[in-house]
Scaffold this motif. Structure first.
Motif, mmCIF file in Angstrom:
data_model
loop_
_atom_site.group_PDB
_atom_site.id
_atom_site.type_symbol
_atom_site.label_atom_id
_atom_site.label_comp_id
_atom_site.label_asym_id
_atom_site.label_seq_id
_atom_site.Cartn_x
_atom_site.Cartn_y
_atom_site.Cartn_z
ATOM 1 N N ALA A 103 1.939 -11.390 -5.975
ATOM 2 C CA ALA A 103 0.590 -10.817 -5.856
ATOM 3 C C ALA A 103 -0.105 -11.333 -4.604
ATOM 4 C CB ALA A 103 -0.239 -11.153 -7.101
ATOM 5 N N HIS A 157 2.585 -10.066 -1.385
ATOM 6 C CA HIS A 157 2.802 -8.636 -1.155
ATOM 7 C C HIS A 157 1.664 -7.759 -1.659
ATOM 8 C CE1 HIS A 157 6.839 -9.748 -0.045
ATOM 9 N NE2 HIS A 157 7.031 -10.312 -1.232
ATOM 10 N N GLY A 158 0.871 -8.249 -2.597
ATOM 11 C CA GLY A 158 -0.189 -7.427 -3.184
ATOM 12 C C GLY A 158 -1.576 -7.804 -2.722
ATOM 13 N N ASP A 204 -2.639 -7.088 -9.255
ATOM 14 C CA ASP A 204 -3.150 -7.208 -7.893
ATOM 15 C C ASP A 204 -3.840 -5.902 -7.516
ATOM 16 O OD1 ASP A 204 -1.288 -5.357 -6.620
ATOM 17 O OD2 ASP A 204 0.205 -6.939 -6.680
ATOM 18 N N ARG A 227 -3.300 -3.958 -4.652
ATOM 19 C CA ARG A 227 -2.620 -3.104 -3.675
ATOM 20 C C ARG A 227 -1.876 -2.001 -4.417
ATOM 21 N NH1 ARG A 227 -0.295 -4.473 1.920
ATOM 22 N NH2 ARG A 227 -2.382 -5.271 1.801
ATOM 23 N N SER A 228 -2.120 -0.767 -4.005
ATOM 24 C CA SER A 228 -1.464 0.373 -4.643
ATOM 25 C C SER A 228 -0.231 0.841 -3.884
ATOM 26 C CB SER A 228 -2.441 1.546 -4.768
ATOM 27 O OG SER A 228 -3.453 1.226 -5.672
ATOM 28 N N ARG A 253 6.356 -1.771 -3.116
ATOM 29 C CA ARG A 253 6.294 -1.529 -4.550
ATOM 30 C C ARG A 253 7.342 -2.407 -5.240
ATOM 31 N NH1 ARG A 253 3.312 0.115 -8.359
ATOM 32 N NH2 ARG A 253 4.282 1.438 -9.872
ATOM 33 N N GLY A 269 -4.375 -0.687 -7.254
ATOM 34 C CA GLY A 269 -3.669 -1.782 -7.884
ATOM 35 C C GLY A 269 -2.569 -1.423 -8.842
ATOM 36 N N LYS A 270 -1.923 -2.484 -9.315
ATOM 37 C CA LYS A 270 -0.829 -2.385 -10.274
ATOM 38 C C LYS A 270 -0.772 -3.672 -11.087
ATOM 39 C CE LYS A 270 2.249 -3.847 -6.645
ATOM 40 N NZ LYS A 270 1.112 -3.998 -5.771
#
Length: 157
Positions: A64, A67-68, A92, A94-95, A99, A138-139
């Motif tokens: 997170a 990378h996020g 996090d 970031r969309s 991935r 986010g994810k």
């Protein structure tokens, strides 16, 4: 006519949620908070469940942060005791890419690769895991670790 009462089984909800800074310090803190919270809930330090949860949180929090990360936005750690399992979620903001892989699509890195071992570890330690898109941005990566019967009985008291 009098309504009969239905016996209710007591349910103890155990949920922990914390927003943390998207920094290496925030990632380290996520792991420490996880181990302390599980111990508070009756899952002792050094057990297989505690060690697995700590390692999974360390990897997901590091991802997170690395990378996020979106400047100025935190990531979130959520822990819960669900029926027979510990659920770990790291969210996090970031969309887009990069991935995370999906379960079943995790590949082992080549011996000289500098990255790519985190999800191999998550895949090995978690009984179930998934990547969930959330309302942009986010994810969330959610992982579950099954509790042994002796711990389930201990924490349900």
């Amino acid at each position: 006519m009098t309504p009969q009462s239905i016996p209710q089984i007591p349910v103890t909800v155990r949920v922990f949620r914390q927003r943390l800074s998207s920094t290496p310090r925030g990632a380290r803190l996520a792991r420490h908070l996880t181990l302390n919270q599980l111990h508070t809930w009756g899952i002792p330090y050094g057990t297989d469940v505690s060690d697995a949860a700590g390692a999974i949180v360390a990897e997901l929090a590091a991802n997170a942060v690395t990378h996020g990360r979106v400047p100025g936005r935190d990531f979130e750690l959520r822990l819960a005791i669900v029926t027979g399992s510990v659920r770990v979620e790291v969210t996090d903001t970031r969309s887009g890419p990069p991935r995370p892989p999906t379960p079943g699509a995790v590949r082992s890195p080549r011996s000289l690769d500098e990255h790519g071992r985190g999800f191999v570890l998550v895949d090995a330690l978690a009984d179930r895991w998934e990547v969930i898109d959330r309302e942009p941005p986010g994810k969330t990566v959610r992982a579950e670790i099954r509790l042994p019967e002796w711990i389930s009985e201990l924490i349900s008291k």
